[in-house]
Design an enzyme around this catalytic site. Sequence first.
Site, PDB file in Angstrom:
ATOM      1  N   LYS A  13       0.810  -1.223   0.000  1.00 15.77           N
ATOM      2  CA  LYS A  13       0.000   0.000   0.000  1.00 15.77           C
ATOM      3  C   LYS A  13       0.848   1.280   0.000  1.00 15.77           C
ATOM      4  CE  LYS A  13      -2.149   0.095   3.844  1.00 15.77           C
ATOM      5  NZ  LYS A  13      -1.660   1.132   4.728  1.00 15.77           N
ATOM      6  N   ARG A  88      -8.963   3.647   9.229  1.00  6.12           N
ATOM      7  CA  ARG A  88      -8.716   2.260   9.625  1.00  6.12           C
ATOM      8  C   ARG A  88      -9.871   1.688  10.451  1.00  6.12           C
ATOM      9  NH1 ARG A  88      -2.893   2.696   9.278  1.00  6.12           N
ATOM     10  NH2 ARG A  88      -1.815   0.743   9.620  1.00  6.12           N
ATOM     11  N   ARG A 127      10.868  -6.936   5.730  1.00  2.19           N
ATOM     12  CA  ARG A 127      11.080  -5.509   5.987  1.00  2.19           C
ATOM     13  C   ARG A 127      11.716  -5.306   7.371  1.00  2.19           C
ATOM     14  NH1 ARG A 127       5.957  -1.654   5.723  1.00  2.19           N
ATOM     15  NH2 ARG A 127       5.638  -2.253   7.875  1.00  2.19           N
ATOM     16  N   ARG A 144      -1.207  -6.408  14.087  1.00  2.15           N
ATOM     17  CA  ARG A 144      -1.665  -5.471  13.063  1.00  2.15           C
ATOM     18  C   ARG A 144      -2.514  -6.180  12.007  1.00  2.15           C
ATOM     19  NH1 ARG A 144       4.070  -4.120  12.281  1.00  2.15           N
ATOM     20  NH2 ARG A 144       3.628  -3.063  10.342  1.00  2.15           N
TER      21      ARG A 144
HETATM   22  P1  AMP Z   1       1.213   2.252   8.842  1.00  2.00           P
HETATM   23  O1  AMP Z   1       2.505   2.860   8.425  1.00  2.00           O
HETATM   24  O2  AMP Z   1       0.043   2.769   8.055  1.00  2.00           O
HETATM   25  O3  AMP Z   1       1.282   0.768   8.805  1.00  2.00           O
HETATM   26  O4  AMP Z   1       0.928   2.694  10.352  1.00  2.00           O
HETATM   27  C1  AMP Z   1       1.832   2.402  11.397  1.00  2.00           C
HETATM   28  C2  AMP Z   1       1.122   2.462  12.759  1.00  2.00           C
HETATM   29  O5  AMP Z   1       0.588   3.770  12.976  1.00  2.00           O
HETATM   30  C3  AMP Z   1      -0.090   1.543  12.880  1.00  2.00           C
HETATM   31  O6  AMP Z   1       0.275   0.232  13.250  1.00  2.00           O
HETATM   32  C4  AMP Z   1      -0.889   2.257  13.977  1.00  2.00           C
HETATM   33  O7  AMP Z   1      -0.326   2.030  15.251  1.00  2.00           O
HETATM   34  C5  AMP Z   1      -0.669   3.718  13.639  1.00  2.00           C
HETATM   35  N1  AMP Z   1      -1.690   4.254  12.719  1.00  2.00           N
HETATM   36  C6  AMP Z   1      -1.494   4.705  11.439  1.00  2.00           C
HETATM   37  N2  AMP Z   1      -2.646   5.132  10.901  1.00  2.00           N
HETATM   38  C7  AMP Z   1      -3.600   4.944  11.834  1.00  2.00           C
HETATM   39  C8  AMP Z   1      -5.005   5.163  11.878  1.00  2.00           C
HETATM   40  N3  AMP Z   1      -5.658   5.673  10.818  1.00  2.00           N
HETATM   41  N4  AMP Z   1      -5.676   4.858  13.010  1.00  2.00           N
HETATM   42  C9  AMP Z   1      -5.032   4.351  14.077  1.00  2.00           C
HETATM   43  N5  AMP Z   1      -3.722   4.099  14.116  1.00  2.00           N
HETATM   44  C10 AMP Z   1      -2.996   4.390  13.004  1.00  2.00           C
END
Ligand code: AMP
Length: 191
Positions: A13, A88, A127, A144
């Site tokens: 993504k 999310r 990663r 996650r």
């Molecule tokens: P990502 O890089 O999108 O995988 O996000 C990394 C981490 O940031 C996630 O595992 C969550 O802890 C937090 N996070 C990112 N976006 C959100 C969101 N929209 N709502 C809640 N937590 C988020």
Amino acid sequence: MNILLLGVQGSGKGTQAKRIADEYGLAHVSTGDMLRGAVAEGTELGRRVQPILERGELVPDELMIELIRERLGAEDTAPGFVLDGFPRTTPQAQALDTMLAEIDRPLSVVFELQVPDDVATERLQRRAELEGRTDDTPEAIRKRIDLYHQQTEPLVAHYRLAGNLVGIHGGRSENEVFAEIQQALDQVPSR
Ligand code: AMP
């Protein structure tokens, strides 16, 4: 064009969101990058969210909604944006719908990058070895992926009902996936 990407972590993504933003001159809005930036800078927000990120849990909705509201008000999103990592949860999606209706900037298309859990897990483990992201521990990865199925996957139905969902098979190479996304974007009427 305003684009939203859905997909479990490890679906590609973030990579695709960056490529779309570069190719079409749109702002890449990644909540994960924003939060990791805050942690790296040691801001108050960063200190608050660091333990949540490390556990692979979700940051509270109200905080995320405020963060996105501010971000979408920034000048660089005027030509359009690629949302990556938000919404999310159902409350986040509802807040986004309201926000975008208020500013009359509807989502042009929602992509769902589909990959099986084992492929996503493998990519995240790789990663972890390469980048050493602190939220790429085996427990956090599992958490996650579980949370994606529980909290985020229901949004696919929400956007399918809204009529602008396009499913993409994300298990292929980066270039193949991007080519399919481009084909879909060529069909999007400009407004
Ligand atoms: P990502 O890089 O999108 O995988 O996000 C990394 C981490 O940031 C996630 O595992 C969550 O802890 C937090 N996070 C990112 N976006 C959100 C969101 N929209 N709502 C809640 N937590 C988020």
